[in-house]
Design a protein around this motif. Structure first.
Motif, PDB file in Angstrom:
ATOM      1  N   THR A 150       0.828  -1.206   0.000  1.00  0.00           N
ATOM      2  CA  THR A 150       0.000   0.000   0.000  1.00  0.00           C
ATOM      3  C   THR A 150       0.861   1.255   0.000  1.00  0.00           C
ATOM      4  O   THR A 150       1.983   1.253   0.492  1.00  0.00           O
ATOM      5  CB  THR A 150      -0.903   0.052   1.240  1.00  0.00           C
ATOM      6  N   ASP A 153      -3.045   6.738   0.778  1.00  0.00           N
ATOM      7  CA  ASP A 153      -4.395   6.457   1.266  1.00  0.00           C
ATOM      8  C   ASP A 153      -5.002   5.210   0.635  1.00  0.00           C
ATOM      9  O   ASP A 153      -6.228   5.046   0.622  1.00  0.00           O
ATOM     10  CB  ASP A 153      -5.314   7.652   0.989  1.00  0.00           C
ATOM     11  N   ASP A 154      -4.172   4.322   0.093  1.00  0.00           N
ATOM     12  CA  ASP A 154      -4.703   3.085  -0.472  1.00  0.00           C
ATOM     13  C   ASP A 154      -5.542   2.329   0.554  1.00  0.00           C
ATOM     14  O   ASP A 154      -5.163   2.217   1.723  1.00  0.00           O
ATOM     15  CB  ASP A 154      -3.567   2.159  -0.919  1.00  0.00           C
ATOM     16  N   LYS A 173     -13.709  -4.835  -6.543  1.00  0.00           N
ATOM     17  CA  LYS A 173     -13.908  -3.437  -6.900  1.00  0.00           C
ATOM     18  C   LYS A 173     -13.715  -2.496  -5.710  1.00  0.00           C
ATOM     19  O   LYS A 173     -13.670  -1.282  -5.886  1.00  0.00           O
ATOM     20  CB  LYS A 173     -15.324  -3.229  -7.452  1.00  0.00           C
ATOM     21  N   GLY A 175     -11.206  -2.420  -3.253  1.00  0.00           N
ATOM     22  CA  GLY A 175      -9.896  -2.114  -2.709  1.00  0.00           C
ATOM     23  C   GLY A 175      -8.942  -1.512  -3.718  1.00  0.00           C
ATOM     24  O   GLY A 175      -9.018  -1.814  -4.920  1.00  0.00           O
ATOM     25  N   ASP A 176      -8.040  -0.646  -3.258  1.00  0.00           N
ATOM     26  CA  ASP A 176      -6.951  -0.147  -4.098  1.00  0.00           C
ATOM     27  C   ASP A 176      -5.817  -1.164  -4.130  1.00  0.00           C
ATOM     28  O   ASP A 176      -5.106  -1.293  -5.122  1.00  0.00           O
ATOM     29  CB  ASP A 176      -6.419   1.171  -3.533  1.00  0.00           C
ATOM     30  N   ALA A 177      -5.651  -1.867  -3.013  1.00  0.00           N
ATOM     31  CA  ALA A 177      -4.686  -2.949  -2.893  1.00  0.00           C
ATOM     32  C   ALA A 177      -5.442  -4.175  -2.396  1.00  0.00           C
ATOM     33  O   ALA A 177      -6.352  -4.058  -1.570  1.00  0.00           O
ATOM     34  CB  ALA A 177      -3.576  -2.579  -1.914  1.00  0.00           C
ATOM     35  N   GLY A 237      -1.122  -1.725  -4.267  1.00  0.00           N
ATOM     36  CA  GLY A 237      -1.715  -0.408  -4.395  1.00  0.00           C
ATOM     37  C   GLY A 237      -0.851   0.511  -5.231  1.00  0.00           C
ATOM     38  O   GLY A 237       0.351   0.302  -5.389  1.00  0.00           O
ATOM     39  N   GLN A 238      -1.476   1.530  -5.765  1.00  0.00           N
ATOM     40  CA  GLN A 238      -0.759   2.507  -6.619  1.00  0.00           C
ATOM     41  C   GLN A 238      -1.004   3.924  -6.139  1.00  0.00           C
ATOM     42  O   GLN A 238      -1.013   4.863  -6.905  1.00  0.00           O
ATOM     43  CB  GLN A 238      -1.241   2.354  -8.059  1.00  0.00           C
ATOM     44  N   GLY A 239      -1.190   4.051  -4.814  1.00  0.00           N
ATOM     45  CA  GLY A 239      -1.526   5.355  -4.256  1.00  0.00           C
ATOM     46  C   GLY A 239      -0.441   6.395  -4.410  1.00  0.00           C
ATOM     47  O   GLY A 239       0.673   6.097  -4.861  1.00  0.00           O
TER      48      GLY A 239
END
Length: 242
Positions: A150, A153-154, A173, A175-177, A237-239
């Motif tokens: 992460t 803010d992921d 759909k 989660g960011d990670a 994640g790609q935050g």
């Protein structure tokens, strides 16, 4: 005088060096150790502590009646496990009644998708129970991947692969990670869901994180759908990064 206690001790994901000092101390001093395992196998938690147990320790292997990951709402599955956990509690309680502490060896962390939690909820209130946290299997896997799971803010979402296809697709759909666990025979379904969600190129397959035989690869490069119990899929994640 301290009352006899049941200790749920997280022994980490596989490498004995990843145990906490407290966990190693309790394991080394234990007079009684219990651990879950598949019948006829040594058990992963027991294997981690090989060479650390005191001479003369009493071992209580707790053999699962079923080992295939199936939905928890299956009535037969739930009834079988309920009876099993009640039997385990009776065995541990017998030691406590005779004045002996019991150390229950727990893979990863006892309170994170572990079997110990089912003993804890039945024991608490009747006997003293102490939980010693451990490094989780998922932490070992994302460390093995060589990339932080992460950023910023992921939102991290942990997904059991045993979910049905519809719920699995919906969960991907949110989660960011993402960490997808309990793969096994569910890998084909998970692969299809990741492809449908447009995440297959970001998915990383990790097998046996922090264990002998550790394997890390892009899921898109994995040529088959075979996955052992100790495997996970990560979507990093790609935050925003400072």
């Amino acid at each position: 005088m301290t009352r006899p206690t049941v200790y749920g001790v997280g022994v980490g994901p596989g490498d004995p060096d990843l145990m906490s000092v407290r966990a190693a101390r309790l394991v080394g001093a234990a007079k009684v150790v219990a651990y879950f395992r598949k019948a006829g196998r040594a058990g992963h938690a027991r294997t981690i502590v090989e060479g650390l147990l005191a001479d003369g320790v009493v071992e209580e292997p707790l053999d699962y009646p079923v080992t295939t990951e199936i939905p928890l709402d299956d009535p037969a599955y739930a009834a079988t496990l309920r009876s099993f956990y009640e039997d385990c509690v009776a065995r541990l309680s017998a030691h406590v009644a005779q004045g002996r502490d019991v150390v229950v060896l727990c893979e990863g962390d006892p309170f994170l998708y572990g079997s110990f939690m089912h003993l804890y909820t039945r024991l608490i209130g009747d006997v003293p129970v102490v939980v010693v946290p451990g490094i989780s299997g998922m932490a070992a896997c994302w460390t093995a991947s060589g990339t932080p799971i992460t950023y910023g803010d992921d939102v991290l979402c942990v997904v059991p692969a045993t979910l049905n296809a519809t719920r699995l697709a919906e969960t991907l759909k949110t989660g960011d990670a993402i960490v997808i666990m309990k793969l096994g025979r569910n890998l084909p379904k998970v692969r299809r869901s990741l492809e449908a969600a447009g995440l297959i190129d970001r998915a990383v397959y990790v097998e046996r994180g922090a264990m002998q035989g550790e394997t890390v690869m892009r899921l898109a490069d994995k040529p088959d759908d075979q996955a052992p119990y100790f495997s996970m899929i990560l979507v990093h994640g790609q935050g925003r990064r400072p």
